[in-house]
Write a protein that holds these residues in place. Structure first.
Motif, mmCIF file in Angstrom:
data_model
loop_
_atom_site.group_PDB
_atom_site.id
_atom_site.type_symbol
_atom_site.label_atom_id
_atom_site.label_comp_id
_atom_site.label_asym_id
_atom_site.label_seq_id
_atom_site.Cartn_x
_atom_site.Cartn_y
_atom_site.Cartn_z
ATOM 1 N N ILE B 66 0.938 -1.278 -0.085
ATOM 2 C CA ILE B 66 -0.087 0.095 0.039
ATOM 3 C C ILE B 66 0.885 1.177 0.026
ATOM 4 N N MET B 160 -5.811 5.526 4.231
ATOM 5 C CA MET B 160 -5.245 4.163 4.263
ATOM 6 C C MET B 160 -3.685 4.229 4.282
ATOM 7 N N CYS B 288 -5.708 -3.332 -2.891
ATOM 8 C CA CYS B 288 -4.877 -2.853 -2.017
ATOM 9 C C CYS B 288 -3.990 -1.837 -2.654
ATOM 10 N N SER B 291 -6.089 1.358 -2.949
ATOM 11 C CA SER B 291 -6.199 1.832 -1.894
ATOM 12 C C SER B 291 -5.176 2.887 -1.210
ATOM 13 N N ALA B 296 -10.774 5.876 -2.343
ATOM 14 C CA ALA B 296 -11.543 5.497 -1.265
ATOM 15 C C ALA B 296 -12.407 4.315 -1.386
ATOM 16 N N SER B 298 -11.845 1.626 -3.180
ATOM 17 C CA SER B 298 -10.997 0.410 -3.137
ATOM 18 C C SER B 298 -10.371 0.216 -1.515
ATOM 19 N N ALA B 299 -10.363 1.268 -0.744
ATOM 20 C CA ALA B 299 -10.007 1.104 0.692
ATOM 21 C C ALA B 299 -11.148 0.675 1.442
#
Lengths: 67, 352
Positions: B66, B160, B288, B291, B296, B298-299
């Motif tokens: 990330i 994230m 991941c 994110s 957001a 995907s987070a």
């Protein structure tokens, strides 16, 4: 010219929207909001033998023209 | 330009494949150099979201991926904060992607790594995965969409990366706050900083190349675009070569590490994982990576997977080497139904 606003749609929707628009005729303008769909549409255009150009707008979006 | 790009994704795939073999050599569980599902599940355990003693560890690989994606996105001016595209639906989809993955025992990335280790059960998983993707593609063609996202403030996109940074600080400076497995897969771990650095490199490369397991098959079928599939293939080839070199290749269905050989449920688990991932727009790895780049939505998907993993262990749905559980089978069936309902409900053709 037909314009497709694909800003905000996630992968692979901008390419599908482009594909549908191209079926209805060229040229087509597509608005997207990141480089990911620009690159995806660029590969799509390459496979279809279409000419593609793009410019970045003042808001940080990308305007793609296919012909 | 297209040529040059393919070189990078092949290189990325090769690095992921080789790094996966090396991480196993350095201590990670067999055929699990990387597994997004397993590592999110381990992290859920470390945070006491579930209490399965064998799968608890805050995996630095995930944190690194990330943050690597975050750094690369900033460097490439691709940090683009967006969100609000059906967040709750994405949470639920991601939850069931995890249920499917933990039925099979691996995310799509680990599926490729298992295959490269000779685990033929992963071949059944791959067939299921491809079937799930084909069903997802049918819905995409019918106009499936989770609607538009909108631009959001920088802080939203920074959440994230900040959260995983805090997690890493806790892991290094205050490990007593977390729970660590003393046996089982969670106890098998490569050194923290090696895992972090590998994660950073892979995260950065995956951001740049958009590496995605589900996107590979999807784009090949939908657009005859083989770009992402090339990355998928490169991971397999590199890990296969690496496993042969390390003597870690053992072909067969029986006795494979952290795997079971129930064909039906391996198939259905990965079908659920593939279908859910297509609807999310990317595999667990891709979620991941996104994110970390300000996405957001995907987070939220990553959080959905985290909670899904916790539920899988709290309610006995996760498989083990002994095979699937009754609860897991119910979870996968319910998941398939829920995901199909989501697909149908979001596929109404708009305008014309």
């Amino acid at each position: 010219m037909k314009t497709v606003d694909a800003r905000g749609y996630s992968c692979p929707e901008p390419v599908i929207m482009t594909q549908n628009a191209v079926k209805e005729g060229l040229p087509v303008t597509i608005l997207v909001d990141s480089m990911t769909p620009v690159k995806n549409i660029s590969r799509f255009a390459g496979n279809k033998g279409l000419k593609m150009s793009y410019t970045e707008t003042d808001e940080g979006d990308f305007e793609i023209v296919l012909e | 330009m297209a040529k040059e790009k393919k070189t990078l994704i092949i290189l990325t795939g090769a690095i992921v494949g080789i790094a996966a073999v090396l991480l196993v050599k350095l201590g990670n569980p067999p055929n699990m150099g990387f597994c997004i599902a397993c590592f999110i599940r381990d992290t859920a355990g470390a945070l006491k979201l579930h209490s399965a003693p064998v799968v608890q560890y805050a995996r630095p690989e995930i944190i690194g991926m990330i943050l690597g994606a975050f750094a690369m996105a900033l460097a490439g001016k691709e940090f683009n904060v967006r969100g609000g595209s059906s967040p709750m639906t994405r949470f639920v989809l991601a939850f069931f992607v995890m249920v499917g993955a933990l039925m099979f025992l691996g995310c799509p990335l680990r599926m490729v790594l298992r295959l490269a280790g000779g685990d033929l059960n992963a071949l059944i998983g791959l067939v299921g995965f491809a079937c799930g993707i084909l069903v997802g593609i049918a819905f995409l063609k019918k106009g499936f969409t989770l609607k538009k996202s909108v631009k959001l403030g920088t802080l939203e996109g920074a959440m994230m990366p900040v959260i995983v940074t805090v997690l890493f600080v806790i892991l290094v400076a205050f490990p007593s706050l977390l729970v660590f497995s003393e046996e089982g897969p969670g106890s098998k771990r490569a050194p923290i900083f090696v895992a972090l650095i590998v994660g950073l490199v892979v995260g950065a490369l995956a951001q740049k190349t958009r590496l995605c397991m589900v996107g590979g098959i999807r784009d090949a079928v939908l657009f005859k675009d083989f770009y992402l599939l090339t990355g998928f293939a490169a991971i397999f080839v590199a890990a296969l070569v690496g496993n042969f070199a390390m003597g870690a290749f053992h072909a067969g269905f029986e006795g494979q590490p952290i795997a079971h050989n129930d064909f039906v449920w391996n198939f259905l688990g990965m079908a659920l994982c593939g279908l859910g991932s297509v609807l999310l727009g990317g595999c667990p790895l891709r979620q991941c990576i996104l994110s970390g780049t300000g996405n957001a939505d995907s987070a939220v998907a990553v959080l959905g997977m985290l909670v899904g993993a916790a539920f899988c262990h709290n309610f006995g749905m996760a498989s083990s080497a002994d095979g699937p559980t009754a609860h897991g089978k119910v979870g996968v069936i319910v998941g398939l139904i829920v995901v199909l309902v989501i697909a149908v409900m979001n596929s109404q053709k708009k305008e014309a």
